[in-house]
Design a protein around this motif. Structure first.
Motif, PDB file in Angstrom:
ATOM      1  N   MET A 125       0.843  -1.177   0.000  1.00  0.00           N
ATOM      2  CA  MET A 125       0.000   0.000   0.000  1.00  0.00           C
ATOM      3  C   MET A 125       0.890   1.243   0.000  1.00  0.00           C
ATOM      4  N   TYR A 126       0.473   2.219  -0.750  1.00  0.00           N
ATOM      5  CA  TYR A 126       1.171   3.492  -0.836  1.00  0.00           C
ATOM      6  C   TYR A 126       0.259   4.616  -0.375  1.00  0.00           C
ATOM      7  N   ARG A 127       0.867   5.670   0.152  1.00  0.00           N
ATOM      8  CA  ARG A 127       0.141   6.891   0.518  1.00  0.00           C
ATOM      9  C   ARG A 127       0.942   8.071  -0.018  1.00  0.00           C
ATOM     10  N   ILE A 163      -0.517  10.471   6.010  1.00  0.00           N
ATOM     11  CA  ILE A 163      -1.080   9.557   7.022  1.00  0.00           C
ATOM     12  C   ILE A 163      -2.355  10.127   7.649  1.00  0.00           C
ATOM     13  N   LYS A 219       6.106   5.955  10.727  1.00  0.00           N
ATOM     14  CA  LYS A 219       6.682   4.637  11.035  1.00  0.00           C
ATOM     15  C   LYS A 219       5.797   3.862  12.014  1.00  0.00           C
ATOM     16  N   ARG A 222       2.701   3.976  12.207  1.00  0.00           N
ATOM     17  CA  ARG A 222       1.528   3.528  11.455  1.00  0.00           C
ATOM     18  C   ARG A 222       1.893   2.542  10.345  1.00  0.00           C
ATOM     19  N   GLY A 223       3.174   2.140  10.334  1.00  0.00           N
ATOM     20  CA  GLY A 223       3.606   1.097   9.408  1.00  0.00           C
ATOM     21  C   GLY A 223       4.093   1.567   8.056  1.00  0.00           C
ATOM     22  N   PHE A 224       4.495   2.833   7.953  1.00  0.00           N
ATOM     23  CA  PHE A 224       4.947   3.369   6.672  1.00  0.00           C
ATOM     24  C   PHE A 224       6.395   3.833   6.728  1.00  0.00           C
ATOM     25  N   GLN A 252       5.354   4.163   1.752  1.00  0.00           N
ATOM     26  CA  GLN A 252       5.116   2.780   1.391  1.00  0.00           C
ATOM     27  C   GLN A 252       4.935   1.976   2.673  1.00  0.00           C
ATOM     28  N   ARG A 253       3.981   1.051   2.655  1.00  0.00           N
ATOM     29  CA  ARG A 253       3.784   0.182   3.819  1.00  0.00           C
ATOM     30  C   ARG A 253       5.068  -0.609   4.031  1.00  0.00           C
ATOM     31  N   SER A 254       5.565  -0.589   5.264  1.00  0.00           N
ATOM     32  CA  SER A 254       6.832  -1.287   5.541  1.00  0.00           C
ATOM     33  C   SER A 254       6.626  -2.774   5.769  1.00  0.00           C
TER      34      SER A 254
END
Length: 158
Positions: free
Chosen positions: A1-3, A53, A86, A88-90, A156-158
């Motif tokens: 997933m991208y933001r 985010i 980070k 939030r997993g990005f 980018q989702r890490s």
């Protein structure tokens, strides 16, 4: 997933203040007015990350009504926003920015700005784009009254 996030900032230029952009002190007789160190580029990137985010904007996290942020180094704000992403997993994939400033010319400062930003965002210098444009004697930038920056960040989702 991208933001994707977009950020922008503008500061009035005045005498008696340093001009700090991307963590680099620019040789200039005028500087950016602001509550913190007024680093317009770092503020725009911070807003871009917060936007990506959906976490508000820089003013909602670091209000200029709070004296503790007076003259604060803007990288504190950037590292905070990066930390939230980070959590939030990005991770930051890349950043693309534009600085609008009539004078002085910024070309000789750009690589140091990119290095500073890459270090703070834990990415390589090749993932950080900083471009400088003049105001072509148009609007507040062109009249040497303001400095403006815009930033787009891809998370980018890490």
């Amino acid at each position: 997933m991208y933001r994707i996030g977009f950020g922008t900032d503008v500061h009035r230029l005045i005498g008696g203040r340093p001009l700090i952009i991307g963590g680099v002190t620019i040789d200039s007789e005028i500087g950016a007015e602001g509550h913190s160190d007024a680093d317009v580029l770092v503020h725009a990137i911070t807003d871009a990350i917060l936007g990506a985010i959906a976490a508000g904007d820089i003013g909602s996290h670091f209000p200029d009504s709070e004296d503790r942020w007076r003259n604060a180094e803007s990288f504190v704000f950037l590292k905070y926003a990066h930390g939230l992403a980070k959590e939030r997993g990005f991770v930051v994939s890349n950043v693309d920015t534009v600085i609008d400033l009539e004078k002085p010319k910024l070309r000789s400062y750009i690589d140091q700005m990119r290095e500073n930003l890459a270090a703070a965002l834990e990415i390589t210098i090749y993932d950080v784009s900083v471009k400088a444009k003049s105001g072509e004697a148009v609007d507040a930038v062109g009249d040497k009254l303001a400095v403006r920056a815009q930033a787009i960040v891809l998370l980018q989702r890490s």
